[in-house]
Design a protein around this motif. Structure first.
Motif, mmCIF file in Angstrom:
data_model
loop_
_atom_site.group_PDB
_atom_site.id
_atom_site.type_symbol
_atom_site.label_atom_id
_atom_site.label_comp_id
_atom_site.label_asym_id
_atom_site.label_seq_id
_atom_site.Cartn_x
_atom_site.Cartn_y
_atom_site.Cartn_z
ATOM 1 N N ALA A 90 2.141 14.604 -5.687
ATOM 2 C CA ALA A 90 1.812 13.325 -5.918
ATOM 3 C C ALA A 90 0.893 13.207 -4.790
ATOM 4 O O ALA A 90 1.060 13.633 -3.460
ATOM 5 C CB ALA A 90 2.962 12.417 -5.560
ATOM 6 N N LYS A 91 -0.330 12.505 -4.672
ATOM 7 C CA LYS A 91 -1.168 12.228 -3.566
ATOM 8 C C LYS A 91 -0.705 11.196 -2.399
ATOM 9 O O LYS A 91 -1.040 11.426 -1.506
ATOM 10 C CB LYS A 91 -2.723 11.735 -4.484
ATOM 11 C CG LYS A 91 -3.322 12.723 -5.172
ATOM 12 C CD LYS A 91 -4.199 13.754 -4.159
ATOM 13 C CE LYS A 91 -4.694 14.878 -4.922
ATOM 14 N NZ LYS A 91 -4.663 16.064 -3.957
ATOM 15 N N GLY A 139 1.678 17.707 6.869
ATOM 16 C CA GLY A 139 1.009 17.826 8.204
ATOM 17 C C GLY A 139 -0.203 18.621 8.136
ATOM 18 O O GLY A 139 -0.737 18.785 9.384
ATOM 19 N N LEU A 140 -0.709 18.896 6.996
ATOM 20 C CA LEU A 140 -1.996 19.708 7.009
ATOM 21 C C LEU A 140 -2.987 18.898 6.926
ATOM 22 O O LEU A 140 -4.319 19.456 6.802
ATOM 23 C CB LEU A 140 -1.658 20.686 5.469
ATOM 24 C CG LEU A 140 -0.837 21.674 5.624
ATOM 25 C CD1 LEU A 140 -0.434 22.594 4.374
ATOM 26 C CD2 LEU A 140 -0.829 22.674 6.768
ATOM 27 N N GLY A 141 -2.985 17.667 6.909
ATOM 28 C CA GLY A 141 -4.088 16.832 7.039
ATOM 29 C C GLY A 141 -4.985 16.899 8.264
ATOM 30 O O GLY A 141 -6.127 16.850 8.181
ATOM 31 N N PRO A 162 0.665 -1.186 -0.036
ATOM 32 C CA PRO A 162 -0.053 -0.114 -0.093
ATOM 33 C C PRO A 162 0.811 1.145 0.096
ATOM 34 O O PRO A 162 1.922 1.465 0.531
ATOM 35 C CB PRO A 162 -0.720 -0.127 1.233
ATOM 36 C CG PRO A 162 -0.035 -0.994 2.211
ATOM 37 C CD PRO A 162 0.507 -2.017 1.246
ATOM 38 N N ARG A 163 0.341 2.057 -0.725
ATOM 39 C CA ARG A 163 1.111 3.681 -0.749
ATOM 40 C C ARG A 163 0.532 4.460 0.361
ATOM 41 O O ARG A 163 -0.341 5.205 -0.076
ATOM 42 C CB ARG A 163 0.877 4.116 -2.151
ATOM 43 C CG ARG A 163 1.894 3.384 -3.129
ATOM 44 C CD ARG A 163 1.904 4.076 -4.560
ATOM 45 N NE ARG A 163 0.655 4.717 -5.078
ATOM 46 C CZ ARG A 163 1.026 5.653 -5.783
ATOM 47 N NH1 ARG A 163 1.911 6.446 -6.141
ATOM 48 N NH2 ARG A 163 -0.252 6.386 -6.439
ATOM 49 N N ASN A 164 1.190 4.286 1.543
ATOM 50 C CA ASN A 164 0.099 4.799 2.535
ATOM 51 C C ASN A 164 0.965 6.132 3.134
ATOM 52 O O ASN A 164 0.343 6.629 4.175
ATOM 53 C CB ASN A 164 -0.051 3.798 3.630
ATOM 54 C CG ASN A 164 1.415 3.165 4.252
ATOM 55 O OD1 ASN A 164 2.334 3.639 3.755
ATOM 56 N ND2 ASN A 164 1.441 2.349 5.234
ATOM 57 N N HIS A 165 1.863 6.692 2.361
ATOM 58 C CA HIS A 165 2.219 8.063 2.872
ATOM 59 C C HIS A 165 1.481 9.116 2.086
ATOM 60 O O HIS A 165 1.401 8.839 0.789
ATOM 61 C CB HIS A 165 3.669 8.412 2.475
ATOM 62 C CG HIS A 165 4.525 7.499 3.462
ATOM 63 N ND1 HIS A 165 4.381 7.349 5.006
ATOM 64 C CD2 HIS A 165 5.400 6.644 3.173
ATOM 65 C CE1 HIS A 165 5.335 6.824 5.414
ATOM 66 N NE2 HIS A 165 6.023 6.346 4.235
ATOM 67 N N THR A 166 0.785 9.919 2.407
ATOM 68 C CA THR A 166 -0.081 10.980 1.679
ATOM 69 C C THR A 166 0.421 12.343 1.821
ATOM 70 O O THR A 166 1.388 12.770 2.598
ATOM 71 C CB THR A 166 -1.513 11.014 2.164
ATOM 72 O OG1 THR A 166 -1.617 11.463 3.506
ATOM 73 C CG2 THR A 166 -2.156 9.543 2.354
#
Ligand code: SF4
Ligand code: SF4
Ligand code: SF4
Lengths: 309, 265
Positions: free
Chosen positions: A306-307, A213-215, A203-207
């Motif tokens: 990149a998302k 950190g703006l999530g 899984p590409r789990n870094h967003t």
């Protein structure tokens, strides 16, 4: 990651060279001295030639090739440094083995111990190269437990086909070379398919939200890049090949490896075909290495739009 | 030596306030200006006035659009990014030459331009894109935390601060010792909930980011809807006049709008 041609050339060429070196060492252990001086000298020259071309091309991409010697100093922490040390150290047993195995120096009792030493050092060097990539946690596709086995298998398989090709030139092509070559190719194909499966399912789990950190506020998207044209980071780390294109190239790699195996089997009837088998495997190596870079996404791409990574 | 020194008590770094940063790029240019004449060789630009201008910068300011839940309008966050002087940075340990190092006394991460061979591996190991390769000198460049200012006794005491911090017109950049819990910067971090970038990567950045504050009421409200054309004679007159006067320009504006709507989604 940007696929630099010097690095592709370095890793495929030196990989095949070290694989050939390792197998020659084992041949020495098993069969003793080479069956003729010319066969022995040629095989060693090809092996060391491939290794040396690879090492030289790897220094070409440095900003300061004249300072390359400094890279031997940090073996305590750096796999790149360890690779450099191992690569240079391998020349010592390899040259000695070449001398006694080919018969330039008459010392039959030394063939086996030097053969083992050479084989071990050659594979250690290949694994150090692979470790440079597999220890980078910033690149998910490389930070994978199959990276090192795939590098080792590629090195041995291309080396085995080189051995078969050189043997056929000297009329020394033998069935055991076919068996070893085909076995290594099958192992390689299985490992490479498993590797692709692993990187596809991982899984590409870094967003982008994590990276900035703006999530904590909301959904993040890129509004403005910090500069008007591509910078070093984007050129070096931003290169990702399109999925469809990559799928095509993956099939091509497997096809070339299968054809190499078939060619090696056909060489039982006409040994000269072993040369074709070696060329097919080398071509597969180049495409595979190109993909290894082009399919690898760096986590820094999250800051550049990149998302996920 | 690229093995890491034992953790230092002093951890010099920056605290960046994403609430007050207005994206003016003053820190970017002052960083370039100071560092192009100092510590290492100049920070080269290639074809600076050409079509494909590029160059080495140690600090860059991104712009992100953040869509908050339940809000119609998204907000823009300006986001400066430079080396975070991590406590356990792989950029240092991967370096084969010892050119990359972390200072034992204050934790600053530096590159020695005299011994770097330009292999670029350290830039691959940095998750934050903080290292930029200088093609014309063949060495790696990165933020020095203005090590040649902060200890520089030739400068006035108040100038012994990083160039970017001095330049910031809104005071969005703070410099200090994050290893000292009582320092101004540490208190600021505690007060405002300062955070690490990508903590899960395990690099333990020293630099901290202060999140944007919650919106105040005025900006919370929906944008007032523009009056819709009602098809009256007046409207038609204006539409006709607009077409006549703007001509080609109208299409340019339309494409701009297209572009911005793409970014929304
Ligand atoms: S931000 Fe990057 S360059 Fe700076 S210390 Fe951390 S890993 Fe190294
Ligand atoms: S580019 Fe320079 S500083 Fe970076 S890893 Fe290579 S030698 Fe070390
Ligand atoms: S501390 Fe100095 S080198 Fe680092 S970003 Fe600021 S001005 Fe640039």
């Amino acid at each position: 990651m940007h696929p630099a041609y010097s690095v592709i050339l370095f890793t495929t060429s030196s990989g095949a060279g070290y694989g050939l070196l390792a197998l020659l060492g084992l041949v020495g252990v098993n069969h003793g001295q080479a069956s003729s001086l010319w066969f022995g000298v040629t095989a060693m020259l090809v092996a060391l030639g491939l290794v040396t071309i690879g090492l030289l091309s790897s220094t070409f991409h440095l900003g300061h090739p004249e300072r390359a010697w400094r890279a031997f100093s940090q073996w305590r922490s750096s796999w790149l440094s360890r690779e450099g040390v191992a690569a240079v150290a391998t020349y010592v047993p390899a040259l000695l083995f070449g001398l006694v195995w080919s018969g330039l120096i008459e010392a039959p009792s030394w063939v086996a111990p030097l053969g083992i030493f050479t084989a071990v050092m050659a594979m250690v060097t290949v694994c150090c190269t692979a470790k440079i990539y597999s220890t980078l946690t910033t690149i998910r596709a490389w930070n994978n437990r199959l990276t090192v086995p795939v590098y080792a298998a590629f090195s041995l398989a291309t080396g085995a086909l080189m051995l078969a090709a050189i043997s056929s030139l000297f009329g020394r092509f033998q069935l055991f070379q076919v068996i070893i070559g085909v076995m290594l190719l099958v192992i390689l194909i299985a490992l490479k398919l498993a590797y692709w499966r692993a990187i596809d399912t991982n899984p590409r789990n870094h967003t982008m939200e994590d990276a900035t950190g703006l999530g904590r506020i909301g959904r993040v998207s890129q509004w403005e890049v910090p500069h008007t044209s591509e910078n070093y980071i984007q050129k070096e780390m931003g290169y990702v090949v399109a999925r469809r294109h990559a799928a095509k190239l993956r099939r091509l790699v497997i096809l070339l490896l299968l054809l190499a195996a078939l060619a090696l089997l056909a060489a039982i009837l006409a040994p000269a075909i072993a040369i074709l088998a070696a060329l097919l495997a080398a071509a597969a190596g180049v495409f595979e290495r190109w993909l290894f870079f082009a399919e690898a996404q760096h986590v820094v791409t999250l800051f550049y739009g990149a998302k996920a990574a | 030596m690229t093995s890491l020194p034992p953790p230092s008590a002093k951890k010099l770094g920056l605290v960046i306030d994403l609430d007050t940063c207005v994206g003016c790029q003053a820190c970017v240019t002052s960083c370039k200006e100071w560092n192009t004449q100092g510590y290492s060789e100049p920070l080269t630009d290639t074809t600076p006035y050409g079509a494909d201008a590029s160059g080495v910068w140690l600090n860059r300011v991104h712009g992100y659009e953040v869509k908050e839940q339940g809000q119609d309008q998204s907000r823009i966050v300006h986001f400066p990014r430079s080396c975070l002087h991590c406590e356990t940075p792989a950029c240092v340990t991967v370096c084969p030459t010892g050119a990359s190092y972390k200072r034992a006394e204050d934790g600053i991460v530096l590159v020695n331009p005299e011994t770097c061979i330009g292999c670029k591996l350290c830039s691959w190991a940095c998750p934050y894109g903080a290292r930029e390769y200088d093609v014309s000198h063949g060495v790696m460049k990165k933020c020095t935390l203005c090590v040649d200012r902060i200890y520089n006794e030739n400068l006035e005491v108040e100038d012994r601060q990083p160039a970017c911090v001095k330049a910031c017109p809104t005071g969005a950049r703070h410099f200090g010792d994050l290893g000292d819990a009582d320092s101004k910067v540490s208190q600021l971090v505690a007060e405002r909930g300062g955070y690490d970038l990508l903590p899960e990567m395990g690099y333990k950045p020293v630099n901290k980011y202060l999140p944007p504050r919650a919106r105040r009421d005025a900006t919370n409200q929906k944008a007032e809807a523009l009056p819709k054309p009602d098809g009256s004679a007046f409207d038609r007159l204006f539409v006709w006049a607009d077409k006549l006067l703007s001509g080609k320009q109208a299409t340019v504006r339309a494409s701009d709008l297209d572009h911005s709507s793409k970014l929304e989604g």
